[in-house]
Write an enzyme that holds these catalytic residues in place. Structure first.
Site, PDB file in Angstrom:
ATOM      1  N   LYS A 155       0.854  -1.182   0.000  1.00 12.93           N
ATOM      2  CA  LYS A 155       0.000   0.000   0.000  1.00 12.93           C
ATOM      3  C   LYS A 155       0.889   1.230   0.000  1.00 12.93           C
ATOM      4  CE  LYS A 155      -3.624   2.431   2.452  1.00 12.93           C
ATOM      5  NZ  LYS A 155      -4.665   2.375   3.472  1.00 12.93           N
ATOM      6  N   LYS A 159      -2.043  -1.611  -3.895  1.00  8.24           N
ATOM      7  CA  LYS A 159      -2.952  -0.469  -3.865  1.00  8.24           C
ATOM      8  C   LYS A 159      -2.173   0.833  -3.900  1.00  8.24           C
ATOM      9  CE  LYS A 159      -6.096   1.661  -0.609  1.00  8.24           C
ATOM     10  NZ  LYS A 159      -6.605   1.634   0.741  1.00  8.24           N
TER      11      LYS A 159
HETATM   12  C1  PBG Z   1      -7.275   3.602   5.222  1.00 12.57           C
HETATM   13  C2  PBG Z   1      -7.689   3.316   3.849  1.00 12.57           C
HETATM   14  C3  PBG Z   1      -7.547   4.201   2.778  1.00 12.57           C
HETATM   15  C4  PBG Z   1      -8.144   3.598   1.685  1.00 12.57           C
HETATM   16  C5  PBG Z   1      -8.632   2.362   2.081  1.00 12.57           C
HETATM   17  N1  PBG Z   1      -8.328   2.194   3.433  1.00 12.57           N
HETATM   18  C6  PBG Z   1      -7.004   5.580   2.720  1.00 12.57           C
HETATM   19  C7  PBG Z   1      -5.791   5.991   3.401  1.00 12.57           C
HETATM   20  O1  PBG Z   1      -4.862   5.191   3.611  1.00 12.57           O
HETATM   21  O2  PBG Z   1      -5.747   7.166   3.761  1.00 12.57           O
HETATM   22  C8  PBG Z   1      -8.237   4.247   0.348  1.00 12.57           C
HETATM   23  C9  PBG Z   1      -9.193   3.705  -0.607  1.00 12.57           C
HETATM   24  C10 PBG Z   1      -9.502   4.603  -1.749  1.00 12.57           C
HETATM   25  O3  PBG Z   1      -8.866   5.651  -1.973  1.00 12.57           O
HETATM   26  O4  PBG Z   1     -10.437   4.245  -2.488  1.00 12.57           O
HETATM   27  N2  PBG Z   1      -6.700   2.681   5.985  1.00 12.57           N
END
Ligand code: PBG
Length: 335
Positions: free
Chosen positions: A201, A258
């Site tokens: 991520k 992601k």
């Molecule tokens: C947070 C989380 C995020 C997303 C999914 N879980 C955002 C972040 O890390 O600030 C993003 C998903 C998206 O942008 O569609 N744990």
């Protein structure tokens, strides 16, 4: 005109629609898709999310109807994200451990209505903290308290699994959380609950609209929350692969990359490096930019949507999280 003396003319296989279809290598099917959904408390009507056209925050009742419809359309999973009242947020994200917190009530309601639909729940504190971060701060307030955060994520995972989640999905990027969560689930007898780790991520600017949706941006007072001490540096491919390797060793059942579109190289390489299923999350910003360009008349929404998902599948994703899941399922049902 001189006729080229070519032993190979690849265009022969592109000549008719029938031939092109016969030699098609990749297809996105409804069974590949997971729909992220936002839930709010109360009985109110759905709330639009400005930066995510077509997506809404739903009451539990409307969430259940939406899940029933997605299931009828053949979508195999939903990822649930709570958008809670700012008054319930604090520095420790305590609401995450409330045994009656919104997301747990949502899981129970969806599981009861559509037991066949797989439920993924995000394990991270950002919907619950008044600073919008995924964990709690250390005493000095300088960085996340890694191990203290993991302690909370263990408990959160057990609560979500007990409520009926099929997958707990740690998206926090703390070190060691997968092993710790597996241990806590097993200790609680929850051996069937799977872990989908948000393994690679990245600290991405493409999460902006999601942060509007769950209110972590307004809690923090900025959309550009700096999560660089835990999320991956977008410049780093090897470090991403190391994270996925560790999560696999720690017991993850599914590994995720992601965002998806800007990180197709990571999806491709991970697919070649593991025997586990690979998931990819087409995040909010990827969805929003296609919609925005389409609204301006600059791109065709449906063709770009389909091409973006096809590319993610072609790169090697087995499971695709996308806000387009319902639209695509509807299109495929008609086809
Ligand atoms: C947070 C989380 C995020 C997303 C999914 N879980 C955002 C972040 O890390 O600030 C993003 C998903 C998206 O942008 O569609 N744990």
């Amino acid at each position: 005109m001189r006729r080229l003396n070519l032993p190979r003319r690849p265009r022969r296989l592109r000549r008719t629609a029938a031939i092109r279809e016969l030699v098609t290598e990749t297809a996105v099917t409804t069974a590949d898709l997971v729909h992220p959904l936002f839930v709010i408390d109360g009985e109110g009507t759905p709330q639009d999310i400005g930066s995510l056209p077509g997506q809404q925050r739903l009451s539990i009742k409307d969430l259940v109807s939406e899940c029933e419809e997605l299931h009828r359309l053949g979508v195999r999973g939903v990822a649930l994200f709570p958008s809670i009242e700012p008054a319930l947020k604090d520095a420790a994200g305590s609401e995450a451990l409330n045994p009656e917190t919104l997301v747990l009530r949502a899981i129970r309601a969806v599981k009861q209505a559509v037991p066949e639909l797989s439920i993924f729940t995000d394990i991270a504190l950002d919907p619950y903290t008044d600073h919008g971060h995924d964990g709690i701060f250390n005493k000095e307030g300088t960085d996340m308290d890694n191990d203290g955060t993991v302690e909370i994520l263990r408990q959160m995972s057990v609560l979500c699994a007990e409520a009926g989640a099929d997958f707990v999905a740690p998206s926090d990027m703390m070190d060691g959380r997968v092993e710790a969560i597996r241990e806590s689930l097993d200790d609680a007898g929850l051996i069937e609950t799977a872990i989908m780790a948000y393994s690679a991520k990245f600290a991405s600017a493409y999460y902006g609209p999601f942060r509007d949706a769950v209110g972590s941006a307004s809690a923090a007072g900025t959309n550009l929350l700096g999560k660089h001490t835990y999320q991956l540096n977008p410049a780093n491919r090897r470090e991403a692969l190391l994270e996925t390797e560790l999560d696999e060793l720690e017991g993850a059942d599914v590994l995720m990359v992601k965002p998806a579109g800007p990180y197709l190289d990571i999806i491709r390489e991970l697919r070649g490096n593991t025997h586990l299923p690979v998931a990819a999350y087409q995040v909010s910003g990827e969805y929003a930019q296609i919609h925005a360009a389409a609204q301006l008349g600059w791109l065709d929404l449906e063709s770009c949507r389909d091409e973006s998902l096809l590319s993610i599948k072609r790169a090697g994703a087995d499971i695709i999280f996308t806000y387009f899941a319902k639209d695509v399922a509807q299109r495929l049902q008609k086809a």
